[in-house]
Design a protein around this motif. Sequence first.
Motif, PDB file in Angstrom:
ATOM      1  N   GLU A  25      49.886  42.708  36.298  1.00  0.00           N
ATOM      2  CA  GLU A  25      48.542  43.361  36.784  1.00  0.00           C
ATOM      3  C   GLU A  25      47.581  43.690  35.523  1.00  0.00           C
ATOM      4  OE1 GLU A  25      52.059  44.252  37.293  1.00  0.00           O
ATOM      5  OE2 GLU A  25      51.622  43.491  39.319  1.00  0.00           O
ATOM      6  N   ARG A  26      48.073  43.523  34.398  1.00  0.00           N
ATOM      7  CA  ARG A  26      47.305  43.877  33.290  1.00  0.00           C
ATOM      8  C   ARG A  26      46.522  42.650  32.550  1.00  0.00           C
ATOM      9  NH1 ARG A  26      50.285  48.996  32.216  1.00  0.00           N
ATOM     10  NH2 ARG A  26      51.779  47.911  30.822  1.00  0.00           N
ATOM     11  N   CYS A  27      46.556  41.587  33.202  1.00  0.00           N
ATOM     12  CA  CYS A  27      46.029  40.583  32.949  1.00  0.00           C
ATOM     13  C   CYS A  27      44.681  40.546  33.399  1.00  0.00           C
ATOM     14  CB  CYS A  27      46.502  39.126  33.481  1.00  0.00           C
ATOM     15  SG  CYS A  27      48.345  38.756  32.789  1.00  0.00           S
ATOM     16  N   GLN A  28      43.870  40.247  32.634  1.00  0.00           N
ATOM     17  CA  GLN A  28      42.342  40.240  33.104  1.00  0.00           C
ATOM     18  C   GLN A  28      41.924  39.191  33.937  1.00  0.00           C
ATOM     19  OE1 GLN A  28      40.073  40.165  29.157  1.00  0.00           O
ATOM     20  NE2 GLN A  28      41.177  41.636  28.456  1.00  0.00           N
ATOM     21  N   SER A  29      40.914  39.434  34.702  1.00  0.00           N
ATOM     22  CA  SER A  29      40.462  38.450  35.712  1.00  0.00           C
ATOM     23  C   SER A  29      39.199  37.793  35.351  1.00  0.00           C
ATOM     24  CB  SER A  29      40.351  39.073  37.201  1.00  0.00           C
ATOM     25  OG  SER A  29      39.436  39.980  37.014  1.00  0.00           O
ATOM     26  N   SER A  30      38.773  38.451  33.990  1.00  0.00           N
ATOM     27  CA  SER A  30      37.225  37.787  33.658  1.00  0.00           C
ATOM     28  C   SER A  30      37.741  36.738  32.397  1.00  0.00           C
ATOM     29  CB  SER A  30      36.465  38.885  33.051  1.00  0.00           C
ATOM     30  OG  SER A  30      37.063  39.602  32.123  1.00  0.00           O
ATOM     31  N   ALA A  31      36.915  35.946  32.176  1.00  0.00           N
ATOM     32  CA  ALA A  31      37.127  34.734  31.007  1.00  0.00           C
ATOM     33  C   ALA A  31      37.172  35.337  29.777  1.00  0.00           C
ATOM     34  CB  ALA A  31      35.918  33.796  31.053  1.00  0.00           C
ATOM     35  N   ALA A  32      38.123  34.924  28.826  1.00  0.00           N
ATOM     36  CA  ALA A  32      38.197  35.319  27.425  1.00  0.00           C
ATOM     37  C   ALA A  32      37.676  34.279  26.317  1.00  0.00           C
ATOM     38  CB  ALA A  32      39.815  35.346  27.162  1.00  0.00           C
ATOM     39  N   GLN A  33      36.892  35.176  25.486  1.00  0.00           N
ATOM     40  CA  GLN A  33      36.633  34.133  24.123  1.00  0.00           C
ATOM     41  C   GLN A  33      37.422  34.163  22.951  1.00  0.00           C
ATOM     42  OE1 GLN A  33      32.434  34.695  23.090  1.00  0.00           O
ATOM     43  NE2 GLN A  33      31.769  34.576  25.268  1.00  0.00           N
ATOM     44  N   VAL A  34      37.494  32.955  22.351  1.00  0.00           N
ATOM     45  CA  VAL A  34      38.207  32.876  20.940  1.00  0.00           C
ATOM     46  C   VAL A  34      37.320  33.598  20.085  1.00  0.00           C
ATOM     47  CG1 VAL A  34      39.117  31.388  19.431  1.00  0.00           C
ATOM     48  CG2 VAL A  34      39.136  30.604  21.813  1.00  0.00           C
ATOM     49  N   ASP A  35      37.987  34.553  19.260  1.00  0.00           N
ATOM     50  CA  ASP A  35      37.447  35.139  18.087  1.00  0.00           C
ATOM     51  C   ASP A  35      38.245  34.829  16.866  1.00  0.00           C
ATOM     52  OD1 ASP A  35      36.459  36.988  16.260  1.00  0.00           O
ATOM     53  OD2 ASP A  35      36.633  38.751  17.617  1.00  0.00           O
ATOM     54  N   MET A  36      37.927  33.745  16.057  1.00  0.00           N
ATOM     55  CA  MET A  36      38.428  33.532  14.889  1.00  0.00           C
ATOM     56  C   MET A  36      38.728  34.574  14.031  1.00  0.00           C
ATOM     57  SD  MET A  36      39.727  30.408  15.194  1.00  0.00           S
ATOM     58  CE  MET A  36      39.983  29.897  13.666  1.00  0.00           C
ATOM     59  N   LYS A  37      37.537  35.367  13.841  1.00  0.00           N
ATOM     60  CA  LYS A  37      37.744  36.550  12.903  1.00  0.00           C
ATOM     61  C   LYS A  37      38.919  37.413  13.095  1.00  0.00           C
ATOM     62  CE  LYS A  37      33.504  38.033  10.951  1.00  0.00           C
ATOM     63  NZ  LYS A  37      32.260  38.535  11.537  1.00  0.00           N
TER      64      LYS A  37
END
Length: 434
Positions: A258-270
Amino acid sequence: MKVRTRFAPSPTGNVHIGNMRAAIYNWLFARHMGGEFVLRVEDTDIERSTPEAIQALLDAMDWLGLDVDGEHLYQTTRQKAHLEAAEMLLEKGLAYKEDKGGTGQGECVIFRMPGTDTTFVDGIKGEMTKKAENMQDFVIVRSNGTPVFHLANVLDDIEQGITHVIRGDDHVENTFRHIALYKALGAEIPNFAHLPMIVNKQGKPYSKRDGDAFVGDFRDKGFLGDALFNYLALLGWSPGDDREVMTREEMVEAFTLERCQSSAAQVDMKKLTWMNGEYMMKLPVEEFNAMAFQALEGAGIEADPEYALQVFGLIRERVKTVADIVPMVGYFFSEEFEYDEKAVRKKLQKDGVVDTLNRLKEIFQSLEVFDEASTDKALHDFVEESGLGFGAVMAPARIAVSGIQSGPELFPMLEVLGRERVIERIDRTIVKFL
Ligand code: GLU
């Protein structure tokens, strides 16, 4: 019902972080539910699924600490069962044979879609529906007699007793077909949850072109498996509060679909680099030292172990990734270290610096003991009596002994370098630049 999840990669030699994130979520979910997590190697692409590719996959899982329950299932060992099931579907009239495209290459087995709308409740996306008219019959056995992904995947999930299929949302379309297959096979339909993709800045699937995309890349760059695990776990899931660095137990405890997002995720190397630094700091000292020794060895740096340990102590809390170690410690182990040109121009090649360095040399020579406390006191006394600014003394001292303006704290560093090296380096700096 005992939860059973699986990771079902097609080994190609490189494991994409998106696939590994799916594995992590399956693992977390199974552990959270007190269930089991199994591995199925979808190795039907004989050309790509080499023993090396399979080993790379197992190594990547091992490195991330994804322990698996029971034996691994290799999909190629199941071909007979797949073909038998196709035969059964043919007998029941749920599939038919056709020479697709009339190529004369032989007949495929085609699964007959039931002609009804399909709805399922996705554990992350909620209710999903597809109209009957948008779903076509599809091939389940090729004309060359090999089973197609859909058939093999579903049959193996049934075989492995999978209760929850958690995979990337590039499989949503497949799921509508798979549900029809489950029904035709008379099997219970598992729960499905589709994870949003990892995307680049343009919102397109994150690939090698966007940066490091494979688990092995991160390993090579000096990231820690535990840190990458934590980072990927949070890339599309949140514990519901603002915790970020979490132990594995904490993640297992907090993980829900339930706490997984349904929108895409972006990699943040920082952010990943920051998180890795947090993990580096928490490493047991012996483990850190072992890594650092290995890094030195890899770089061909020979070092007196006792001296090296002191050096490692200086940088331990500053290291963000294992790959930082060698560049950070180079000047401790070689007299041929480079000087930062800008630092030399701005901080060394100025009036009075040569006198300052000569004076520092005398002071260091005159100290009874040469350690952190004595150099600290001597330099502070010198700053006071000379009326020079603190920076006007510290910066030349630092650059003279290390070539750069940043690094560990100056006084512990002087102690580790030792009087002899420090004085030699000051001398050499004066000759070279002043
Ligand atoms: N081998 C498939 C893949 O890697 C499996 C997908 C699934 O998890 O069902 O995309």
